[in-house]
Design a protein around this motif. Structure first.
Motif, PDB file in Angstrom:
ATOM      1  N   PHE A  82       0.832  -1.205   0.000  1.00  0.00           N
ATOM      2  CA  PHE A  82       0.000   0.000   0.000  1.00  0.00           C
ATOM      3  C   PHE A  82       0.868   1.258   0.000  1.00  0.00           C
ATOM      4  O   PHE A  82       0.671   2.169  -0.812  1.00  0.00           O
ATOM      5  CB  PHE A  82      -0.921  -0.015   1.220  1.00  0.00           C
ATOM      6  CG  PHE A  82      -1.691   1.258   1.420  1.00  0.00           C
ATOM      7  CD1 PHE A  82      -2.813   1.535   0.654  1.00  0.00           C
ATOM      8  CD2 PHE A  82      -1.289   2.184   2.378  1.00  0.00           C
ATOM      9  CE1 PHE A  82      -3.522   2.716   0.839  1.00  0.00           C
ATOM     10  CE2 PHE A  82      -1.991   3.361   2.568  1.00  0.00           C
ATOM     11  CZ  PHE A  82      -3.115   3.627   1.797  1.00  0.00           C
ATOM     12  N   HIS A  83       1.838   1.311   0.890  1.00  0.00           N
ATOM     13  CA  HIS A  83       2.695   2.497   0.969  1.00  0.00           C
ATOM     14  C   HIS A  83       3.585   2.632  -0.264  1.00  0.00           C
ATOM     15  O   HIS A  83       3.853   3.754  -0.724  1.00  0.00           O
ATOM     16  CB  HIS A  83       3.547   2.444   2.240  1.00  0.00           C
ATOM     17  CG  HIS A  83       2.792   2.809   3.480  1.00  0.00           C
ATOM     18  ND1 HIS A  83       2.241   4.058   3.677  1.00  0.00           N
ATOM     19  CD2 HIS A  83       2.480   2.080   4.590  1.00  0.00           C
ATOM     20  CE1 HIS A  83       1.629   4.096   4.853  1.00  0.00           C
ATOM     21  NE2 HIS A  83       1.756   2.903   5.426  1.00  0.00           N
ATOM     22  N   LEU A  84       4.036   1.511  -0.801  1.00  0.00           N
ATOM     23  CA  LEU A  84       4.864   1.569  -2.003  1.00  0.00           C
ATOM     24  C   LEU A  84       4.097   2.206  -3.157  1.00  0.00           C
ATOM     25  O   LEU A  84       4.583   3.154  -3.797  1.00  0.00           O
ATOM     26  CB  LEU A  84       5.319   0.161  -2.391  1.00  0.00           C
ATOM     27  CG  LEU A  84       6.056   0.045  -3.738  1.00  0.00           C
ATOM     28  CD1 LEU A  84       7.356   0.841  -3.711  1.00  0.00           C
ATOM     29  CD2 LEU A  84       6.319  -1.420  -4.079  1.00  0.00           C
ATOM     30  N   ILE A  85       2.901   1.726  -3.412  1.00  0.00           N
ATOM     31  CA  ILE A  85       2.118   2.222  -4.543  1.00  0.00           C
ATOM     32  C   ILE A  85       1.644   3.648  -4.306  1.00  0.00           C
ATOM     33  O   ILE A  85       1.823   4.537  -5.152  1.00  0.00           O
ATOM     34  CB  ILE A  85       0.908   1.308  -4.811  1.00  0.00           C
ATOM     35  CG1 ILE A  85       1.364  -0.109  -5.146  1.00  0.00           C
ATOM     36  CG2 ILE A  85       0.054   1.883  -5.939  1.00  0.00           C
ATOM     37  CD1 ILE A  85       2.215  -0.203  -6.378  1.00  0.00           C
ATOM     38  N   VAL A  86       1.047   3.890  -3.154  1.00  0.00           N
ATOM     39  CA  VAL A  86       0.448   5.201  -2.885  1.00  0.00           C
ATOM     40  C   VAL A  86       1.520   6.277  -2.742  1.00  0.00           C
ATOM     41  O   VAL A  86       1.424   7.348  -3.360  1.00  0.00           O
ATOM     42  CB  VAL A  86      -0.438   5.139  -1.626  1.00  0.00           C
ATOM     43  CG1 VAL A  86      -0.917   6.543  -1.244  1.00  0.00           C
ATOM     44  CG2 VAL A  86      -1.635   4.228  -1.860  1.00  0.00           C
ATOM     45  N   ASP A  87       2.539   6.018  -1.946  1.00  0.00           N
ATOM     46  CA  ASP A  87       3.578   7.031  -1.729  1.00  0.00           C
ATOM     47  C   ASP A  87       4.328   7.343  -3.020  1.00  0.00           C
ATOM     48  O   ASP A  87       4.598   8.512  -3.333  1.00  0.00           O
ATOM     49  CB  ASP A  87       4.559   6.563  -0.654  1.00  0.00           C
ATOM     50  CG  ASP A  87       3.911   6.427   0.718  1.00  0.00           C
ATOM     51  OD1 ASP A  87       2.753   6.869   0.856  1.00  0.00           O
ATOM     52  OD2 ASP A  87       4.550   5.876   1.634  1.00  0.00           O
ATOM     53  N   LEU A  88       4.669   6.304  -3.770  1.00  0.00           N
ATOM     54  CA  LEU A  88       5.375   6.518  -5.032  1.00  0.00           C
ATOM     55  C   LEU A  88       4.510   7.301  -6.016  1.00  0.00           C
ATOM     56  O   LEU A  88       4.981   8.251  -6.664  1.00  0.00           O
ATOM     57  CB  LEU A  88       5.770   5.172  -5.642  1.00  0.00           C
ATOM     58  CG  LEU A  88       6.478   5.235  -7.004  1.00  0.00           C
ATOM     59  CD1 LEU A  88       7.852   5.889  -6.864  1.00  0.00           C
ATOM     60  CD2 LEU A  88       6.609   3.835  -7.608  1.00  0.00           C
ATOM     61  N   SER A  89       3.250   6.923  -6.118  1.00  0.00           N
ATOM     62  CA  SER A  89       2.348   7.592  -7.061  1.00  0.00           C
ATOM     63  C   SER A  89       2.152   9.058  -6.707  1.00  0.00           C
ATOM     64  O   SER A  89       2.207   9.935  -7.583  1.00  0.00           O
ATOM     65  CB  SER A  89       0.992   6.878  -7.091  1.00  0.00           C
ATOM     66  OG  SER A  89       1.125   5.547  -7.535  1.00  0.00           O
ATOM     67  N   MET A  90       1.933   9.342  -5.437  1.00  0.00           N
ATOM     68  CA  MET A  90       1.717  10.723  -5.013  1.00  0.00           C
ATOM     69  C   MET A  90       2.973  11.567  -5.212  1.00  0.00           C
ATOM     70  O   MET A  90       2.900  12.726  -5.647  1.00  0.00           O
ATOM     71  CB  MET A  90       1.277  10.758  -3.548  1.00  0.00           C
ATOM     72  CG  MET A  90      -0.044  10.056  -3.274  1.00  0.00           C
ATOM     73  SD  MET A  90      -1.451  10.836  -4.101  1.00  0.00           S
ATOM     74  CE  MET A  90      -1.637  12.316  -3.130  1.00  0.00           C
TER      75      MET A  90
END
Length: 338
Positions: free
Chosen positions: A19-27
């Motif tokens: 979750f943090h990998l996808i969301v943080d990277l995307s943002m």
């Protein structure tokens, strides 16, 4: 059977790292891309003021690209902010609306690249001048019509995926469409821009031949050497600019192509989302880098028209009068247009 809310959240303990990998990277990438777009907006605005509100196409292109990237990343930011806050994607109706705009901005962006490549090829290699119309509306009309056609083909495939709204999970039709479109457009862009480079190189060699054949004439020698030097410099700059167009397209759309191809077998694997996020967000970043490389941090004066003027003088006074000058004329993509 409806899953309990705790089980449907993406930040549950067994998925928290993904979750943090996808969301943080995307943002993070989306924010950087939006900053890149704003930077290009500012630079082009300053050039617009300095040029008395008349911009050459060479400056309008990065501006138009920044516009499409800004819309794409703005929509993606809205897409991801809900996932970041609530650890789940938008509900059905807003999710489909966001997915429609996501696909629209993606296809407008990719159609803009191919339309510009084809117009540049026709202008330089075939001598066909395209009237863009007021505010370049004809160019945008072609781009939007192309985007709408692709939209209609993919009409039934919008919906939820695990981390964002785009093409709904469980179907591969949209992945096949987008992968095929990107591959076809990449081939067209490579053909068009490599043909342009070949045309420019051929013209420079022709001017060098004329210059060397007139070395005994002082007037020709002086003007010819100046012309060749300026045109050689133009060739270097044009080559760098064209290669940067190709590089940005490849760097932006290759990750998306990989993610779409991988969906055919893996669908919602984490790295597929990572590649999709990188591809969506790279446009604004790449366009900013390309603008800085080509134009520098401050405005630089470079009169490419002088290449044509000096070249035409050589043609008119050349002993090789049997060769028509318009067959070897350089029509630059940075020509100033009203």
């Amino acid at each position: 059977m409806i899953k309990p809310e705790a089980d449907s959240r993406l930040d549950r303990p067994d998925n928290i790292n993904n979750f943090h990998l996808i969301v943080d990277l995307s943002m993070m990438l989306t924010a950087l891309s939006l900053v890149g777009c704003v930077y290009v907006f500012y630079r082009v605005y300053k050039l617009w003021i300095l040029s008395k509100k008349k911009l050459a196409m060479t400056y309008r292109l990065p501006f138009y690209t920044a516009c499409t990237d800004f819309l794409l990343n703005g929509n993606f930011f809205l897409n991801m902010i809900h996932t970041a806050i609530y650890a789940r994607v938008w509900d059905d109706i807003p999710c489909k609306i966001i997915a429609v705009f996501n696909w629209a901005f993606l296809t407008i962006n990719v159609c803009l690249y191919v339309v510009i490549a084809v117009i540049t090829y026709l202008r330089i290699c075939r001598g066909i001048h395209f009237n863009y119309g007021k505010y370049d509306y004809k160019l945008w009309l072609i781009v939007i019509v192309g985007s709408l056609i692709i939209q209609l083909i993919n009409l039934q495939n919008y919906g939820k995926r695990e981390y964002w709204c785009a093409a709904k999970s469980g179907q591969f039709y949209s992945a096949i469409i987008l992968f095929s479109i990107i591959a076809i457009i990449l081939i067209i862009i490579l053909f068009c821009y490599l043909s342009v480079l070949k045309k420019i190189h051929k013209t420079i060699n022709f001017l060098k031949l004329l210059s060397s054949s007139n070395q005994n004439d002082r007037r020709y020698s002086r003007n010819g050497n100046t012309s060749v030097e300026r045109c050689t410099e133009f060739e270097r700059k044009a080559t760098k600019k064209i290669l940067s167009y190709i590089a940005v397209f490849i760097l932006q759309w290759t990750p998306i192509s990989i993610s779409q191809g991988a969906r055919l077998v893996l669908d919602d694997a984490i790295w597929v989302y990572v590649m999709g996020s990188i591809g969506r967000s790279f446009g604004g970043i790449g366009n900013m880098i390309q603008f800085i490389i080509n134009e520098g941090f401050i405005s630089r004066n470079y009169d490419t028209a002088s290449c044509n003027e000096n070249g035409n003088e050589l043609f008119e006074n050349s002993r090789l009068s049997s060769i028509r000058s318009n067959e070897h004329e350089i029509i630059t993509i940075s020509e100033v247009e009203n």
